[in-house]
Scaffold this motif. Structure first.
Motif, PDB file in Angstrom:
ATOM      1  N   TRP A 152     -49.541  16.250  37.697  1.00  0.00           N
ATOM      2  CA  TRP A 152     -50.902  15.989  37.221  1.00  0.00           C
ATOM      3  C   TRP A 152     -51.893  16.981  37.823  1.00  0.00           C
ATOM      4  O   TRP A 152     -52.800  17.470  37.135  1.00  0.00           O
ATOM      5  CB  TRP A 152     -51.312  14.559  37.564  1.00  0.00           C
ATOM      6  N   GLU A 153     -51.694  17.323  39.101  1.00  0.00           N
ATOM      7  CA  GLU A 153     -52.564  18.316  39.725  1.00  0.00           C
ATOM      8  C   GLU A 153     -52.403  19.684  39.061  1.00  0.00           C
ATOM      9  O   GLU A 153     -53.381  20.401  38.851  1.00  0.00           O
ATOM     10  CB  GLU A 153     -52.244  18.413  41.218  1.00  0.00           C
ATOM     11  N   ILE A 154     -51.176  20.051  38.738  1.00  0.00           N
ATOM     12  CA  ILE A 154     -50.941  21.318  38.050  1.00  0.00           C
ATOM     13  C   ILE A 154     -51.592  21.300  36.676  1.00  0.00           C
ATOM     14  O   ILE A 154     -52.202  22.285  36.237  1.00  0.00           O
ATOM     15  CB  ILE A 154     -49.428  21.592  37.939  1.00  0.00           C
ATOM     16  N   PHE A 155     -51.474  20.175  35.972  1.00  0.00           N
ATOM     17  CA  PHE A 155     -52.105  20.024  34.655  1.00  0.00           C
ATOM     18  C   PHE A 155     -53.605  20.249  34.739  1.00  0.00           C
ATOM     19  O   PHE A 155     -54.192  20.985  33.931  1.00  0.00           O
ATOM     20  CB  PHE A 155     -51.785  18.643  34.099  1.00  0.00           C
ATOM     21  N   ARG A 156     -54.247  19.619  35.737  1.00  0.00           N
ATOM     22  CA  ARG A 156     -55.698  19.757  35.885  1.00  0.00           C
ATOM     23  C   ARG A 156     -56.078  21.198  36.230  1.00  0.00           C
ATOM     24  O   ARG A 156     -57.067  21.732  35.714  1.00  0.00           O
ATOM     25  CB  ARG A 156     -56.191  18.799  36.985  1.00  0.00           C
ATOM     26  N   ALA A 157     -55.311  21.822  37.120  1.00  0.00           N
ATOM     27  CA  ALA A 157     -55.612  23.199  37.523  1.00  0.00           C
ATOM     28  C   ALA A 157     -55.447  24.167  36.356  1.00  0.00           C
ATOM     29  O   ALA A 157     -56.273  25.069  36.162  1.00  0.00           O
ATOM     30  CB  ALA A 157     -54.720  23.611  38.691  1.00  0.00           C
ATOM     31  N   LYS A 165     -52.073  29.243  43.303  1.00  0.00           N
ATOM     32  CA  LYS A 165     -53.459  28.824  43.531  1.00  0.00           C
ATOM     33  C   LYS A 165     -54.405  30.026  43.532  1.00  0.00           C
ATOM     34  O   LYS A 165     -55.514  29.950  42.998  1.00  0.00           O
ATOM     35  CB  LYS A 165     -53.566  28.056  44.858  1.00  0.00           C
ATOM     36  N   ARG A 166     -53.967  31.131  44.135  1.00  0.00           N
ATOM     37  CA  ARG A 166     -54.818  32.322  44.136  1.00  0.00           C
ATOM     38  C   ARG A 166     -55.012  32.841  42.715  1.00  0.00           C
ATOM     39  O   ARG A 166     -56.092  33.301  42.341  1.00  0.00           O
ATOM     40  CB  ARG A 166     -54.207  33.387  45.041  1.00  0.00           C
ATOM     41  N   GLU A 167     -53.952  32.779  41.913  1.00  0.00           N
ATOM     42  CA  GLU A 167     -54.054  33.224  40.528  1.00  0.00           C
ATOM     43  C   GLU A 167     -55.017  32.343  39.742  1.00  0.00           C
ATOM     44  O   GLU A 167     -55.753  32.829  38.867  1.00  0.00           O
ATOM     45  CB  GLU A 167     -52.675  33.198  39.883  1.00  0.00           C
ATOM     46  N   THR A 175     -40.947  30.237  51.475  1.00  0.00           N
ATOM     47  CA  THR A 175     -41.032  30.801  50.129  1.00  0.00           C
ATOM     48  C   THR A 175     -41.787  29.868  49.196  1.00  0.00           C
ATOM     49  O   THR A 175     -42.630  30.296  48.389  1.00  0.00           O
ATOM     50  CB  THR A 175     -39.622  31.071  49.572  1.00  0.00           C
ATOM     51  N   GLY A 176     -41.496  28.564  49.294  1.00  0.00           N
ATOM     52  CA  GLY A 176     -42.206  27.594  48.469  1.00  0.00           C
ATOM     53  C   GLY A 176     -43.689  27.554  48.770  1.00  0.00           C
ATOM     54  O   GLY A 176     -44.521  27.456  47.849  1.00  0.00           O
ATOM     55  N   ASP A 177     -44.027  27.647  50.051  1.00  0.00           N
ATOM     56  CA  ASP A 177     -45.438  27.642  50.444  1.00  0.00           C
ATOM     57  C   ASP A 177     -46.159  28.871  49.898  1.00  0.00           C
ATOM     58  O   ASP A 177     -47.262  28.774  49.346  1.00  0.00           O
ATOM     59  CB  ASP A 177     -45.516  27.609  51.974  1.00  0.00           C
ATOM     60  N   LEU A 178     -45.523  30.037  50.031  1.00  0.00           N
ATOM     61  CA  LEU A 178     -46.139  31.267  49.529  1.00  0.00           C
ATOM     62  C   LEU A 178     -46.229  31.265  48.006  1.00  0.00           C
ATOM     63  O   LEU A 178     -47.199  31.775  47.429  1.00  0.00           O
ATOM     64  CB  LEU A 178     -45.337  32.477  50.009  1.00  0.00           C
ATOM     65  N   ALA A 179     -45.213  30.684  47.350  1.00  0.00           N
ATOM     66  CA  ALA A 179     -45.228  30.632  45.890  1.00  0.00           C
ATOM     67  C   ALA A 179     -46.405  29.791  45.398  1.00  0.00           C
ATOM     68  O   ALA A 179     -47.112  30.180  44.451  1.00  0.00           O
ATOM     69  CB  ALA A 179     -43.912  30.059  45.372  1.00  0.00           C
ATOM     70  N   GLU A 180     -46.625  28.642  46.045  1.00  0.00           N
ATOM     71  CA  GLU A 180     -47.754  27.812  45.619  1.00  0.00           C
ATOM     72  C   GLU A 180     -49.084  28.486  45.931  1.00  0.00           C
ATOM     73  O   GLU A 180     -50.035  28.402  45.159  1.00  0.00           O
ATOM     74  CB  GLU A 180     -47.691  26.440  46.293  1.00  0.00           C
ATOM     75  N   SER A 181     -49.148  29.179  47.078  1.00  0.00           N
ATOM     76  CA  SER A 181     -50.369  29.909  47.416  1.00  0.00           C
ATOM     77  C   SER A 181     -50.658  30.989  46.383  1.00  0.00           C
ATOM     78  O   SER A 181     -51.820  31.225  46.024  1.00  0.00           O
ATOM     79  CB  SER A 181     -50.229  30.545  48.811  1.00  0.00           C
ATOM     80  N   MET A 182     -49.604  31.638  45.883  1.00  0.00           N
ATOM     81  CA  MET A 182     -49.790  32.666  44.861  1.00  0.00           C
ATOM     82  C   MET A 182     -50.310  32.055  43.566  1.00  0.00           C
ATOM     83  O   MET A 182     -51.198  32.621  42.915  1.00  0.00           O
ATOM     84  CB  MET A 182     -48.463  33.387  44.605  1.00  0.00           C
TER      85      MET A 182
END
Length: 306
Positions: free
Chosen positions: A68-73, A264-266, A255-262
């Motif tokens: 749901w958070e991904i959907f909203r973002a 969010k930055r995008e 890797t998972g943390d950096l992937a999500e950060s990428m």
């Protein structure tokens, strides 16, 4: 003259306000983050060790909130996620893994992906390619990956329990999942403590400026200690297995943390949401676990004969 005399006082008060700031260098409210993290850990471990289906339902709930958070973002960025088929797949995949095993999980991912494609055929063609890609990507990223944390609970050759563990005996698969969770928590905790105290060299400054190589070293050291103890006292495995598991879990979790950060930055956001005090959103906590879960499944399968 009056302004010059008052300026030092203003600077003193400003410095005093800075010293009273409860948010430390690494960007978290540590007391709130610790309380929420421990509550989540105890809830998950309680279900895992005593009521396996409860663990599955808690995991599914986290996945639903994460999606749901991904959907909203994505919606804010102009990408419309096919939320209905994605949510159905999010609920179905953990249950498929628990009751049917790996083959059922793969089938659930395939069926959910096809459902996303069919759902978009009945809507407008505008943005359909991005929408389909986002739907399949989200299905694979969250519910599919996190369902690997449930696969060890599937009882091969016998009925998968709906209530308590039969005979009150906790199977090895449950201890494997508990070890994976402890290693992910160790990665976050020791990485945060060492990084906040000694971090000077960022790992990926353009993606996650606060993640440092010093914190990464702290994550490995702390996870190795926890992994060795878990192998000796929980898993009945040689100590070196704990080292292998720790290094693999830290690599996957980072890797998972950096992937999500990428991501969010995008999307131009800091946190996926603010539902968890001191942590941000649910995906800000699941980012490590979704990558660590399949890595743990593979590693435990590889060292099963040790």
């Amino acid at each position: 003259m009056d302004q010059a005399q008052q300026a030092p006082g203003h600077r003193v008060r400003a410095r005093g306000k800075q010293r009273s700031n409860p948010t430390p260098k690494a960007g978290r409210n540590l007391p709130a983050a610790t309380a929420v993290g421990l509550a989540m850990l105890f809830a998950v471990l309680g279900g895992l060790l005593f009521l396996p289906l409860g663990f599955v339902l808690v995991t599914t709930t986290f996945a639903v909130f994460g999606v749901w958070e991904i959907f909203r973002a994505l919606e804010v960025s102009g990408t419309r996620l096919p939320i209905v088929p994605v949510m159905v797949g999010t609920v179905g995949m953990p249950l498929a893994a628990y009751f049917g095993g790996l083959e059922s999980l793969l089938f659930a991912l395939l069926a959910s992906s096809v459902a996303v494609l069919l759902w978009r055929t009945i809507e407008s063609a505008a943005g359909s390619a991005r929408s389909i890609f986002a739907g399949v990507f989200t299905l694979a990223w969250v519910p599919f990956f996190i369902s690997f944390a449930i696969l060890p609970l599937h009882a091969v050759g016998t009925a998968t329990p709906v209530g308590l563990w039969p005979g009150g005996v906790i199977p090895p698969g449950a201890w494997q999942i508990a070890t994976m969770l402890l290693l992910v928590v160790s990665n976050d905790t020791f990485g945060y403590l060492v990084g906040a105290s000694f971090g000077k060299h960022p790992m990926a400054p353009k993606i996650s400026p606060k993640k440092s190589w010093e914190g990464f070293a702290g994550s490995i050291g702390g996870a190795i200690a926890v992994g060795v103890l878990a192998c000796l006292f929980l898993l009945d495995k040689p100590w070196w297995v704990g080292v292998v598991l720790a290094v693999g879990m830290v690599a996957a979790a980072t890797t998972g943390d950096l992937a999500e950060s990428m991501v969010k930055r995008e999307l131009g956001i800091k946190d996926m949401s603010s539902i968890l005090p001191g942590h941000g959103g649910v995906m800000d906590r699941l980012d490590s676990i979704v990558f660590a879960s399949p890595a743990a499944f593979i590693l435990f399968t590889a060292v099963s004969g040790a």
